[in-house]
Design a protein around this motif. Structure first.
Motif, mmCIF file in Angstrom:
data_model
loop_
_atom_site.group_PDB
_atom_site.id
_atom_site.type_symbol
_atom_site.label_atom_id
_atom_site.label_comp_id
_atom_site.label_asym_id
_atom_site.label_seq_id
_atom_site.Cartn_x
_atom_site.Cartn_y
_atom_site.Cartn_z
ATOM 1 N N PHE A 124 0.833 -1.206 0.000
ATOM 2 C CA PHE A 124 0.000 0.000 0.000
ATOM 3 C C PHE A 124 0.866 1.254 0.000
ATOM 4 O O PHE A 124 0.572 2.238 -0.692
ATOM 5 N N MET A 125 1.969 1.230 0.774
ATOM 6 C CA MET A 125 2.779 2.429 0.969
ATOM 7 C C MET A 125 3.849 2.635 -0.098
ATOM 8 O O MET A 125 4.510 3.678 -0.111
ATOM 9 N N LEU A 126 4.061 1.683 -1.002
ATOM 10 C CA LEU A 126 5.122 1.829 -2.001
ATOM 11 C C LEU A 126 4.943 3.097 -2.833
ATOM 12 O O LEU A 126 5.901 3.842 -3.065
ATOM 13 N N GLU A 127 3.725 3.339 -3.286
ATOM 14 C CA GLU A 127 3.475 4.529 -4.104
ATOM 15 C C GLU A 127 3.610 5.793 -3.272
ATOM 16 O O GLU A 127 4.157 6.805 -3.732
ATOM 17 N N VAL A 128 3.121 5.756 -2.040
ATOM 18 C CA VAL A 128 3.241 6.905 -1.134
ATOM 19 C C VAL A 128 4.708 7.234 -0.898
ATOM 20 O O VAL A 128 5.131 8.396 -0.987
ATOM 21 N N ASP A 129 5.501 6.192 -0.601
ATOM 22 C CA ASP A 129 6.927 6.391 -0.344
ATOM 23 C C ASP A 129 7.615 7.039 -1.549
ATOM 24 O O ASP A 129 8.420 7.967 -1.396
ATOM 25 N N ALA A 130 7.308 6.543 -2.744
ATOM 26 C CA ALA A 130 7.962 7.059 -3.948
ATOM 27 C C ALA A 130 7.644 8.541 -4.164
ATOM 28 O O ALA A 130 8.530 9.335 -4.525
ATOM 29 N N ARG A 131 6.407 8.924 -3.930
ATOM 30 C CA ARG A 131 6.009 10.315 -4.145
ATOM 31 C C ARG A 131 6.682 11.244 -3.127
ATOM 32 O O ARG A 131 7.139 12.340 -3.477
ATOM 33 N N ILE A 132 6.754 10.811 -1.865
ATOM 34 C CA ILE A 132 7.375 11.663 -0.848
ATOM 35 C C ILE A 132 8.886 11.737 -1.062
ATOM 36 O O ILE A 132 9.500 12.801 -0.906
ATOM 37 N N LYS A 133 9.500 10.621 -1.445
ATOM 38 C CA LYS A 133 10.946 10.623 -1.693
ATOM 39 C C LYS A 133 11.324 11.584 -2.817
ATOM 40 O O LYS A 133 12.451 12.109 -2.835
ATOM 41 N N SER A 134 10.416 11.808 -3.746
ATOM 42 C CA SER A 134 10.709 12.734 -4.848
ATOM 43 C C SER A 134 10.744 14.181 -4.365
ATOM 44 O O SER A 134 11.260 15.061 -5.063
ATOM 45 N N LEU A 135 10.203 14.438 -3.165
ATOM 46 C CA LEU A 135 10.156 15.796 -2.616
ATOM 47 C C LEU A 135 11.169 16.024 -1.500
ATOM 48 O O LEU A 135 11.703 17.128 -1.365
ATOM 49 N N ALA A 136 11.402 15.003 -0.694
ATOM 50 C CA ALA A 136 12.190 15.164 0.535
ATOM 51 C C ALA A 136 13.605 14.639 0.350
ATOM 52 O O ALA A 136 13.793 13.535 -0.168
ATOM 53 N N PRO A 137 14.614 15.394 0.772
ATOM 54 C CA PRO A 137 15.995 14.913 0.633
ATOM 55 C C PRO A 137 16.280 13.669 1.465
ATOM 56 O O PRO A 137 17.045 12.804 1.046
ATOM 57 N N VAL A 138 15.676 13.580 2.654
ATOM 58 C CA VAL A 138 15.824 12.385 3.489
ATOM 59 C C VAL A 138 14.433 11.986 3.984
ATOM 60 O O VAL A 138 13.780 12.746 4.697
ATOM 61 N N TYR A 139 13.987 10.815 3.571
ATOM 62 C CA TYR A 139 12.670 10.311 3.965
ATOM 63 C C TYR A 139 12.844 8.885 4.469
ATOM 64 O O TYR A 139 13.381 8.022 3.758
ATOM 65 N N ILE A 140 12.437 8.639 5.703
ATOM 66 C CA ILE A 140 12.554 7.313 6.320
ATOM 67 C C ILE A 140 11.212 6.974 6.950
ATOM 68 O O ILE A 140 10.634 7.778 7.680
ATOM 69 N N ARG A 141 10.726 5.783 6.653
ATOM 70 C CA ARG A 141 9.462 5.338 7.230
ATOM 71 C C ARG A 141 9.608 3.933 7.783
ATOM 72 O O ARG A 141 10.197 3.065 7.124
ATOM 73 N N TYR A 142 9.083 3.717 8.970
ATOM 74 C CA TYR A 142 8.967 2.365 9.521
ATOM 75 C C TYR A 142 7.511 2.185 9.943
ATOM 76 O O TYR A 142 7.048 2.800 10.902
ATOM 77 N N VAL A 143 6.764 1.376 9.187
ATOM 78 C CA VAL A 143 5.330 1.137 9.378
ATOM 79 C C VAL A 143 4.593 2.482 9.279
ATOM 80 O O VAL A 143 4.482 3.042 8.199
ATOM 81 N N ASP A 144 4.129 3.026 10.400
ATOM 82 C CA ASP A 144 3.354 4.274 10.354
ATOM 83 C C ASP A 144 4.111 5.460 10.930
ATOM 84 O O ASP A 144 3.523 6.508 11.187
ATOM 85 N N ASP A 145 5.406 5.312 11.128
ATOM 86 C CA ASP A 145 6.222 6.359 11.753
ATOM 87 C C ASP A 145 7.183 6.926 10.711
ATOM 88 O O ASP A 145 8.061 6.209 10.216
ATOM 89 N N ILE A 146 7.007 8.194 10.395
ATOM 90 C CA ILE A 146 7.752 8.838 9.311
ATOM 91 C C ILE A 146 8.658 9.925 9.870
ATOM 92 O O ILE A 146 8.251 10.705 10.741
ATOM 93 N N ILE A 147 9.892 9.962 9.366
ATOM 94 C CA ILE A 147 10.797 11.065 9.700
ATOM 95 C C ILE A 147 11.369 11.625 8.392
ATOM 96 O O ILE A 147 11.743 10.878 7.488
ATOM 97 N N ILE A 148 11.398 12.946 8.288
ATOM 98 C CA ILE A 148 11.931 13.638 7.118
ATOM 99 C C ILE A 148 12.964 14.651 7.602
ATOM 100 O O ILE A 148 12.713 15.385 8.560
ATOM 101 N N LEU A 149 14.118 14.681 6.973
ATOM 102 C CA LEU A 149 15.126 15.716 7.229
ATOM 103 C C LEU A 149 15.220 16.598 5.991
ATOM 104 O O LEU A 149 15.170 16.107 4.848
ATOM 105 N N THR A 150 15.354 17.888 6.212
ATOM 106 C CA THR A 150 15.366 18.805 5.074
ATOM 107 C C THR A 150 16.244 20.018 5.352
ATOM 108 O O THR A 150 16.465 20.385 6.512
ATOM 109 N N ASP A 151 16.711 20.630 4.270
ATOM 110 C CA ASP A 151 17.539 21.837 4.377
ATOM 111 C C ASP A 151 16.771 23.068 3.903
ATOM 112 O O ASP A 151 17.346 24.133 3.694
#
Length: 454
Positions: free
Chosen positions: A205-232
């Motif tokens: 289910f999350m594969l498409e979601v992950d791909a779309r967010i990764k295209s925007l965020a320099p660092v995107y990490i997800r484990y189940v329902d817990d998401i962390i993004i680092l940005t400049d």
């Protein structure tokens, strides 16, 4: 990697041979029972007919699941319990085969270990490139997943009607308490938790979601329902875009920076918590509340021993109580290896670089021996030493941490006898069943020690 023939793989996985192989490798030692109260031993007695039935109906698209038995798991005084679904043994075999098939056609849906996520996060933080973080927690993740989207994304690589039917029926099948079987209604949304397919369907289910967010965020990490993004860059607009992507898949992120919400924006330099870790520049430690929770589980081990000792009547019973206590305590401190997996608190937190938390755990154990007036056994295990052993990648080199996969039957007999299990006269297969039951329960407790990760 060669492209898999989805139709051929499905027929092979759900052939009588494939189903029998799934049972023997995955579920022959299972002791969980569903609403029909049939366990693995009873199932084994009619294995040939059960295998034939599963194969015939799964391939024809006519397989129907028995309602799942409800098991409620406490999440603390201020939270509603988590509802787990316990299938019958027949359904567990079917679901396990379906899970393995899903991983065959979606190998990228196999999630990384939490430690791998922390490694990637640590490297990004250490780079110093990303001054801002966005942490997002999804509300009621498994119970809220939209069935139409799950089915649509799962069938992209397998358009077989029989496959779609197996997945759809598993999703819609109700989970019921044993005293309310007749009051069940078909589930209209959400992936039941506790099934072998739950995690892989959520990941697909999350594969498409992950791909779309990764295209925007320099660092995107997800484990189940817990998401962390680092940005400049300014995190506000980015967070708004990410929320839009999540909501487009009918997911509900907790609001940013609201009281009680685990979703928030902040400065990386100030530190944050993720998956039970406390993350700061140059320092990776354990979240403070998780240290306290683990210390509480150590106290429970001492309390349990005191109770066993009080109820022991004979010298043998007291010796067994003492041996079981030492084993339980050492297991808490070192974890173990069982069925090729690493279990335990120290294994989970093997990515920390803060030794003070390990020394604190060892000091807590010393204080508990004094508080309960128990003599310290010779050569007690220590969290500090277990931590360095846990960082070894080759499981065969572990000596300090028990590897239960390497025990011989005579060693298993000795171990069980020491902790008070009478195995005299039992054949080897029954001894191993008793051993696996005890180690299975123990590893389940070890998992609970790290289950409140976030």
């Amino acid at each position: 990697m060669a492209k898999i023939n989805a139709a051929k793989a499905f027929r092979e996985k759900f052939s009588p041979t494939g189903i029998a192989d799934t049972y023997s490798k995955r579920l022959s030692e299972s002791r969980a029972v569903g609403l029909d109260r049939v366990d693995a031993r009873n199932f084994l007695g009619r294995l040939a007919s059960e295998v034939a039935l599963i194969s015939k109906k799964a391939l024809a698209g006519t397989y129907e699941y028995t309602k799942y038995r409800e098991k409620l798991v406490s999440r603390g005084a201020d939270k509603a319990p988590r509802q787990l679904a316990i299938p019958t043994i027949r359904d567990r075999v079917t679901l396990r085969a379906l899970c393995d098939y899903l991983f065959d056609i979606y190998p990228e849906a196999r999630p990384d270990l939490p430690q791998g996520k922390i490694d990637a996060l640590k490297a990004a933080v250490d780079s110093g490139k990303y001054p801002h973080f966005i942490r997002i927690d999804l509300r009621d993740f498994y119970p809220s997943l939209n069935h139409s989207i799950v089915l649509s994304r799962a069938r992209r690589r397998a358009r077989l009607p029989a496959f779609r039917k197996l997945v759809a029926n598993a999703l819609m099948n109700p989970t019921v308490a044993e005293n309310a079987v007749n009051n069940a209604s078909t589930r209209t949304k959400g992936v039941p938790q506790g099934l072998s397919i739950s995690n892989v369907l959520a990941e697909i289910f999350m594969l498409e979601v992950d791909a779309r967010i990764k295209s925007l965020a320099p660092v995107y990490i997800r484990y189940v329902d817990d998401i962390i993004i680092l940005t400049d860059v300014d995190p506000g607009p980015l967070c708004k875009e990410v929320f839009g992507i999540l909501r487009a898949s009918k997911l509900s992120p907790h609001p940013i920076n609201e009281p009680g919400s685990k979703s928030h924006i902040g400065l990386t330099a100030a530190g944050f918590t993720y998956l039970g870790y406390s993350v700061e520049p140059t320092r990776i430690s354990v979240k403070a509340t998780n240290v306290l929770a683990f210390e509480g589980s150590l106290v429970e081990t001492f309390v349990e021993y005191r109770h066993r000792l009080r109820t022991a009547v004979t010298v043998l019973e007291r010796d067994a109580a003492r041996a079981r206590f030492r084993w339980n305590l050492n297991l808490k401190l070192t974890g173990c290896i069982y069925k090729g997996q690493r279990f335990g608190w120290v294994f989970y937190y093997s990515q920390i670089n803060d030794p003070t938390v390990l020394h604190r755990i060892d000091n807590t154990v010393r204080l508990l021996f004094n508080r309960f007036k128990i003599a310290v056994p010779p050569n007690p295990k220590r969290a500090v030493k277990a931590y360095f052993e846990a960082k070894r990648t080759d499981k065969a080199t572990h000596r300090y941490i028990p590897n239960y996969d390497l025990l011989t039957v005579p060693a298993v007999r000795t171990f069980l006898s020491e902790i008070g299990v009478n195995v005299a006269g039992l054949p080897d297969d029954e001894v191993l069943i008793a051993f696996n039951r005890i180690i299975g329960r123990a590893t389940h407790k070890l998992q609970k020690d790290v289950s409140s990760m976030s």
